[in-house]
Design an enzyme around this catalytic site. Structure first.
Site, short mmCIF file in Angstrom:
data_model
loop_
_atom_site.label_atom_id
_atom_site.label_comp_id
_atom_site.label_asym_id
_atom_site.label_seq_id
_atom_site.Cartn_x
_atom_site.Cartn_y
_atom_site.Cartn_z
CG LEU A 1 -1.77 -0.80 1.38
CD1 LEU A 1 -3.38 -0.66 2.04
CD2 LEU A 1 -2.83 -1.28 -0.40
CG ASP A 2 3.94 4.12 1.17
OD1 ASP A 2 3.88 4.66 -0.04
OD2 ASP A 2 4.24 4.71 1.86
CG LEU A 3 5.78 -0.37 -5.45
CD1 LEU A 3 6.55 -1.31 -4.16
CD2 LEU A 3 4.77 -1.25 -6.34
#
Length: 186
Positions: A91-93
């Protein structure tokens, strides 16, 4: 060493550490534990040379080399999304959360290995497929549109969207949503 801000909840630090310690894959950064000194908390990680952000928009980096690094990222994502018993969503790539190892002294990436890092907002799909913990999280330019909503479910597709934005960066060398404000992105 990843040092956390002094005002961050120590439980959040412990949560990220617990997630990382349970992961064992060639394209996930190794974690060695957590260090606490009073109010200071740090996550002990293997030492990287730099992040993918340093090279992803560099026109001198051969496209084939970037694609090899992106295959590493895809391999790490596949592991996260399918690893039992705790399938995770990153969710924070983004390029800053992909560390590079074995980079040559002159910036040679021919032997470089990419590994995913920063699992601070990652979620375990066994416990939630409905919302990010606490609502919206991530880096706006790399987030899938539905990730901005507290009401829409998150899933592997959110990480795949972020991966697609990174692939777009590899091809165009342009920052996503450049010169755009956060409200315009949302």
């Amino acid at each position: 060493v990843k040092a956390f801000h002094a005002n961050i909840d120590p439980a959040l630090c412990a949560r990220e550490c617990a997630k990382l310690v349970a992961l064992h894959h060639a394209h996930i950064v190794d974690s060695f534990g957590i260090a606490v000194d009073g109010a200071k908390v740090a996550l002990l990680l293997e030492l990287a040379d730099c992040s993918l952000a340093k090279f992803i928009c560099d026109p001198n980096v051969p496209f084939a080399v970037l694609m090899k690094l992106m295959r590493d990222v895809a391999s790490g994502l596949h592991y996260l999304h399918t690893h039992e018993p705790a399938k995770l969503l990153h969710l924070d790539l983004k390029p800053d959360n992909v560390l590079l190892f074995a980079v040559g002294a002159d910036g040679d990436l021919s032997r470089a290995i990419a590994k995913l890092t920063d699992f601070g907002i990652a979620v375990d799909t066994r416990h939630t497929m409905t919302q990010c913990a606490g609502g919206v999280g991530g880096t706006a330019a790399f987030m899938a549109p539905e990730q901005f909503s507290k009401k829409k479910p998150v899933g592997p597709k959110n990480d795949i969207y972020s991966f697609g934005v990174m692939m777009w960066l590899c091809v165009t060398k342009l920052q996503p949503w450049d010169k755009t404000t956060l409200p315009q992105i949302i």
